[in-house]
Design a protein around this motif. Structure first.
Motif, PDB file in Angstrom:
ATOM      1  N   TYR A 279       0.865  -1.176   0.000  1.00 18.22           N
ATOM      2  CA  TYR A 279       0.000   0.000   0.000  1.00 18.22           C
ATOM      3  C   TYR A 279       0.900   1.224   0.000  1.00 18.22           C
ATOM      4  O   TYR A 279       1.835   1.314   0.799  1.00 18.22           O
ATOM      5  CB  TYR A 279      -0.915   0.001   1.234  1.00 18.22           C
ATOM      6  CG  TYR A 279      -1.680   1.299   1.376  1.00 18.22           C
ATOM      7  CD1 TYR A 279      -2.580   1.718   0.391  1.00 18.22           C
ATOM      8  CD2 TYR A 279      -1.483   2.124   2.479  1.00 18.22           C
ATOM      9  CE1 TYR A 279      -3.262   2.913   0.509  1.00 18.22           C
ATOM     10  CE2 TYR A 279      -2.181   3.329   2.607  1.00 18.22           C
ATOM     11  CZ  TYR A 279      -3.058   3.717   1.620  1.00 18.22           C
ATOM     12  OH  TYR A 279      -3.727   4.906   1.731  1.00 18.22           O
ATOM     13  N   PHE A 280       0.652   2.138  -0.921  1.00 17.11           N
ATOM     14  CA  PHE A 280       1.467   3.344  -1.001  1.00 17.11           C
ATOM     15  C   PHE A 280       0.927   4.383  -0.049  1.00 17.11           C
ATOM     16  O   PHE A 280      -0.272   4.674  -0.051  1.00 17.11           O
ATOM     17  CB  PHE A 280       1.489   3.874  -2.437  1.00 17.11           C
ATOM     18  CG  PHE A 280       2.139   2.899  -3.348  1.00 17.11           C
ATOM     19  CD1 PHE A 280       3.517   2.762  -3.342  1.00 17.11           C
ATOM     20  CD2 PHE A 280       1.392   2.063  -4.152  1.00 17.11           C
ATOM     21  CE1 PHE A 280       4.136   1.817  -4.143  1.00 17.11           C
ATOM     22  CE2 PHE A 280       1.997   1.120  -4.959  1.00 17.11           C
ATOM     23  CZ  PHE A 280       3.378   0.996  -4.950  1.00 17.11           C
TER      24      PHE A 280
ATOM     25  N   GLY B 216      -3.924   4.231  -3.016  1.00 17.69           N
ATOM     26  CA  GLY B 216      -4.867   5.016  -2.219  1.00 17.69           C
ATOM     27  C   GLY B 216      -5.279   6.289  -2.926  1.00 17.69           C
ATOM     28  O   GLY B 216      -4.625   6.750  -3.872  1.00 17.69           O
TER      29      GLY B 216
ATOM     30  N   TYR C 150      -7.993  10.009  -1.830  1.00 18.78           N
ATOM     31  CA  TYR C 150      -8.631  10.762  -0.737  1.00 18.78           C
ATOM     32  C   TYR C 150      -7.647  10.872   0.438  1.00 18.78           C
ATOM     33  O   TYR C 150      -6.468  11.093   0.223  1.00 18.78           O
ATOM     34  CB  TYR C 150      -9.961  10.129  -0.312  1.00 18.78           C
ATOM     35  CG  TYR C 150     -10.800   9.659  -1.477  1.00 18.78           C
ATOM     36  CD1 TYR C 150     -11.208  10.564  -2.468  1.00 18.78           C
ATOM     37  CD2 TYR C 150     -11.156   8.328  -1.623  1.00 18.78           C
ATOM     38  CE1 TYR C 150     -11.966  10.134  -3.550  1.00 18.78           C
ATOM     39  CE2 TYR C 150     -11.925   7.893  -2.698  1.00 18.78           C
ATOM     40  CZ  TYR C 150     -12.317   8.793  -3.663  1.00 18.78           C
ATOM     41  OH  TYR C 150     -13.043   8.358  -4.725  1.00 18.78           O
ATOM     42  N   GLU C 151      -8.148  10.646   1.678  1.00 17.53           N
ATOM     43  CA  GLU C 151      -7.242  10.730   2.838  1.00 17.53           C
ATOM     44  C   GLU C 151      -6.515   9.411   3.093  1.00 17.53           C
ATOM     45  O   GLU C 151      -5.701   9.301   4.001  1.00 17.53           O
ATOM     46  CB  GLU C 151      -8.016  11.129   4.100  1.00 17.53           C
ATOM     47  CG  GLU C 151      -8.531  12.557   4.097  1.00 17.53           C
ATOM     48  CD  GLU C 151      -7.440  13.562   3.755  1.00 17.53           C
ATOM     49  OE1 GLU C 151      -6.322  13.449   4.283  1.00 17.53           O
ATOM     50  OE2 GLU C 151      -7.723  14.458   2.937  1.00 17.53           O
TER      51      GLU C 151
ATOM     52  N   ILE D 197       7.170   6.933  -1.254  1.00 15.44           N
ATOM     53  CA  ILE D 197       8.254   7.239  -2.200  1.00 15.44           C
ATOM     54  C   ILE D 197       8.936   8.559  -1.855  1.00 15.44           C
ATOM     55  O   ILE D 197       9.736   9.072  -2.635  1.00 15.44           O
ATOM     56  CB  ILE D 197       7.805   7.202  -3.677  1.00 15.44           C
ATOM     57  CG1 ILE D 197       6.748   8.259  -3.980  1.00 15.44           C
ATOM     58  CG2 ILE D 197       7.309   5.818  -4.065  1.00 15.44           C
ATOM     59  CD1 ILE D 197       6.667   8.578  -5.465  1.00 15.44           C
ATOM     60  N   GLY D 198       8.673   9.101  -0.674  1.00 16.43           N
ATOM     61  CA  GLY D 198       9.386  10.310  -0.252  1.00 16.43           C
ATOM     62  C   GLY D 198       8.521  11.150   0.652  1.00 16.43           C
ATOM     63  O   GLY D 198       7.304  10.960   0.728  1.00 16.43           O
TER      64      GLY D 198
ATOM     65  N   TYR E 101       6.707  13.796   0.930  1.00 13.89           N
ATOM     66  CA  TYR E 101       5.821  14.799   0.335  1.00 13.89           C
ATOM     67  C   TYR E 101       4.516  14.081   0.049  1.00 13.89           C
ATOM     68  O   TYR E 101       4.472  12.850   0.083  1.00 13.89           O
ATOM     69  CB  TYR E 101       6.416  15.372  -0.971  1.00 13.89           C
ATOM     70  CG  TYR E 101       7.044  14.300  -1.829  1.00 13.89           C
ATOM     71  CD1 TYR E 101       8.415  14.066  -1.797  1.00 13.89           C
ATOM     72  CD2 TYR E 101       6.235  13.486  -2.640  1.00 13.89           C
ATOM     73  CE1 TYR E 101       8.967  13.048  -2.551  1.00 13.89           C
ATOM     74  CE2 TYR E 101       6.792  12.476  -3.388  1.00 13.89           C
ATOM     75  CZ  TYR E 101       8.164  12.257  -3.341  1.00 13.89           C
ATOM     76  OH  TYR E 101       8.710  11.237  -4.073  1.00 13.89           O
TER      77      TYR E 101
ATOM     78  N   LEU F 214       1.392  13.082  -2.393  1.00 16.19           N
ATOM     79  CA  LEU F 214       0.822  12.969  -3.741  1.00 16.19           C
ATOM     80  C   LEU F 214      -0.696  12.959  -3.617  1.00 16.19           C
ATOM     81  O   LEU F 214      -1.230  12.772  -2.526  1.00 16.19           O
ATOM     82  CB  LEU F 214       1.258  11.655  -4.381  1.00 16.19           C
ATOM     83  CG  LEU F 214       2.755  11.388  -4.523  1.00 16.19           C
ATOM     84  CD1 LEU F 214       3.001   9.924  -4.859  1.00 16.19           C
ATOM     85  CD2 LEU F 214       3.336  12.290  -5.597  1.00 16.19           C
TER      86      LEU F 214
ATOM     87  N   GLY G 240      -2.486  10.670  -5.101  1.00 12.90           N
ATOM     88  CA  GLY G 240      -2.916   9.281  -5.163  1.00 12.90           C
ATOM     89  C   GLY G 240      -1.738   8.335  -5.226  1.00 12.90           C
ATOM     90  O   GLY G 240      -0.604   8.757  -5.500  1.00 12.90           O
TER      91      GLY G 240
HETATM   92  N1  SAH Z   1      -3.901  11.984   4.354  1.00 14.65           N
HETATM   93  C1  SAH Z   1      -2.740  11.259   3.957  1.00 14.65           C
HETATM   94  C2  SAH Z   1      -2.335  11.595   2.505  1.00 14.65           C
HETATM   95  C3  SAH Z   1      -3.304  11.102   1.489  1.00 14.65           C
HETATM   96  S1  SAH Z   1      -2.744  11.374  -0.123  1.00 14.65           S
HETATM   97  C4  SAH Z   1      -1.589  11.584   4.909  1.00 14.65           C
HETATM   98  O1  SAH Z   1      -1.465  12.726   5.321  1.00 14.65           O
HETATM   99  O2  SAH Z   1      -0.781  10.689   5.192  1.00 14.65           O
HETATM  100  C5  SAH Z   1      -3.706  10.224  -1.057  1.00 14.65           C
HETATM  101  C6  SAH Z   1      -3.019   8.916  -1.419  1.00 14.65           C
HETATM  102  O3  SAH Z   1      -1.848   9.180  -2.180  1.00 14.65           O
HETATM  103  C7  SAH Z   1      -2.531   8.081  -0.242  1.00 14.65           C
HETATM  104  O4  SAH Z   1      -3.539   7.261   0.242  1.00 14.65           O
HETATM  105  C8  SAH Z   1      -1.396   7.297  -0.845  1.00 14.65           C
HETATM  106  O5  SAH Z   1      -1.878   6.093  -1.455  1.00 14.65           O
HETATM  107  C9  SAH Z   1      -0.855   8.213  -1.930  1.00 14.65           C
HETATM  108  N2  SAH Z   1       0.383   8.918  -1.525  1.00 14.65           N
HETATM  109  C10 SAH Z   1       0.469  10.226  -1.199  1.00 14.65           C
HETATM  110  N3  SAH Z   1       1.731  10.575  -0.913  1.00 14.65           N
HETATM  111  C11 SAH Z   1       2.487   9.468  -1.064  1.00 14.65           C
HETATM  112  C12 SAH Z   1       3.880   9.184  -0.912  1.00 14.65           C
HETATM  113  N4  SAH Z   1       4.738  10.109  -0.527  1.00 14.65           N
HETATM  114  N5  SAH Z   1       4.296   7.929  -1.154  1.00 14.65           N
HETATM  115  C13 SAH Z   1       3.423   6.966  -1.539  1.00 14.65           C
HETATM  116  N6  SAH Z   1       2.099   7.176  -1.697  1.00 14.65           N
HETATM  117  C14 SAH Z   1       1.615   8.404  -1.467  1.00 14.65           C
END
Ligand code: SAH
Length: 242
Positions: A92-93, A119, A121-122, A139-140, A142, A144, A146
């Protein structure tokens, strides 16, 4: 380096946006390898497991707050219907996951493939991690919008390590991170470009001296730009030498 086995590396993706795949992996080395069936992918649309007329997959968070959360029951139905019966890792990312490193990429490329949950949304209801053994990968540091771009990044990094995908095995062993150092600088023709010269040693044909120069440069750049990597590298070299 351990040899990566000759077989088709398979990725399955659970996503709300199946059309995002194979994305940029259709091009260049990964695209050629896809045509040659060195790797394959299959998408599963999470939407098809949604509820009601609109096939909703998300709901409001308990405890309040902004945004929506993907429901555990929907995800569970999707996983039960689509998880392959083999031992590939479920990923799961998430920004909360372990930050991806080249050594993880290598390990995943050595396996049979991946099952990726992207993933949106939140994020997803946390109880899913109680029922399933899922690796969370970031992956870092910051955010994204999704998981799909993260899946593509991980896939790209793995695919280039599959046998026969990259021209030269040597370049794979020499690049940044493979020895815990960033890579030495590269130069190509012309040797004098607008008055800027190539370091002379590289034109000497002296392979041992060139290797030593490159090692020194790799150490310098790592020390300067990535003190964290440098500290690890020194610790590991001391262990090896003692
Ligand atoms: N509310 C979450 C962010 C959700 S971003 C938090 O603050 O942790 C929406 C989706 O993008 C996440 O469910 C995840 O699957 C993906 N995503 C966002 N940033 C990512 C990152 N740095 N690495 C991997 N997946 C990421």
């Amino acid at each position: 380096m351990k040899e990566i086995r000759e077989m088709c590396w398979q990725v399955e993706l659970l996503t709300l946006f199946p059309e995002m795949f194979p994305g940029f992996l259709e091009y260049s080395l990964a695209g050629k390898a896809l045509k040659e069936e060195k790797w394959t992918f299959k998408t599963h649309n999470l939407r098809q497991f949604g509820r009601g007329k609109h096939k909703a997959v998300d709901d409001t968070p308990f405890g309040g707050g902004a945004g929506m959360v993907i429901r555990a029951d929907i995800l569970d139905a999707a996983l039960r219907a689509t998880l392959p019966h083999d031992d590939r890792p479920i990923i799961y990312f998430s920004p909360r996951g372990r930050v991806l490193q080249q050594k993880d990429v290598l390990q995943l490329a050595l396996g049979i493939g991946l099952y990726c949950i992207c993933g949106r949304y939140e994020g997803i209801d946390d109880r899913i991690f109680q029922k399933y053994e899922i690796e969370e990968i970031s992956i870092g540091d910051y955010i994204l919008s999704g998981g799909e771009p993260a899946a593509l990044v991980l896939m790209d990094a793995c695919i280039r390590l599959l046998p026969g995908v990259m021209g030269s095995e040597i370049s794979r062993d020499e690049e940044s991170f493979s020895e815990g150092l960033l890579e030495y600088p590269h130069y190509t023709k012309p040797s004098n470009w607008q008055g800027y010269e190539v370091p002379e040693i590289l034109l000497s044909g002296h392979h041992v001296a060139i290797a030593a120069w490159r090692q020194k440069q790799a150490e310098r750049v790592t020390m300067k730009r990535r003190p964290d990597l440098w500290e690890n590298y020194q610790r590991n070299s001391n262990l090896k030498n003692n």
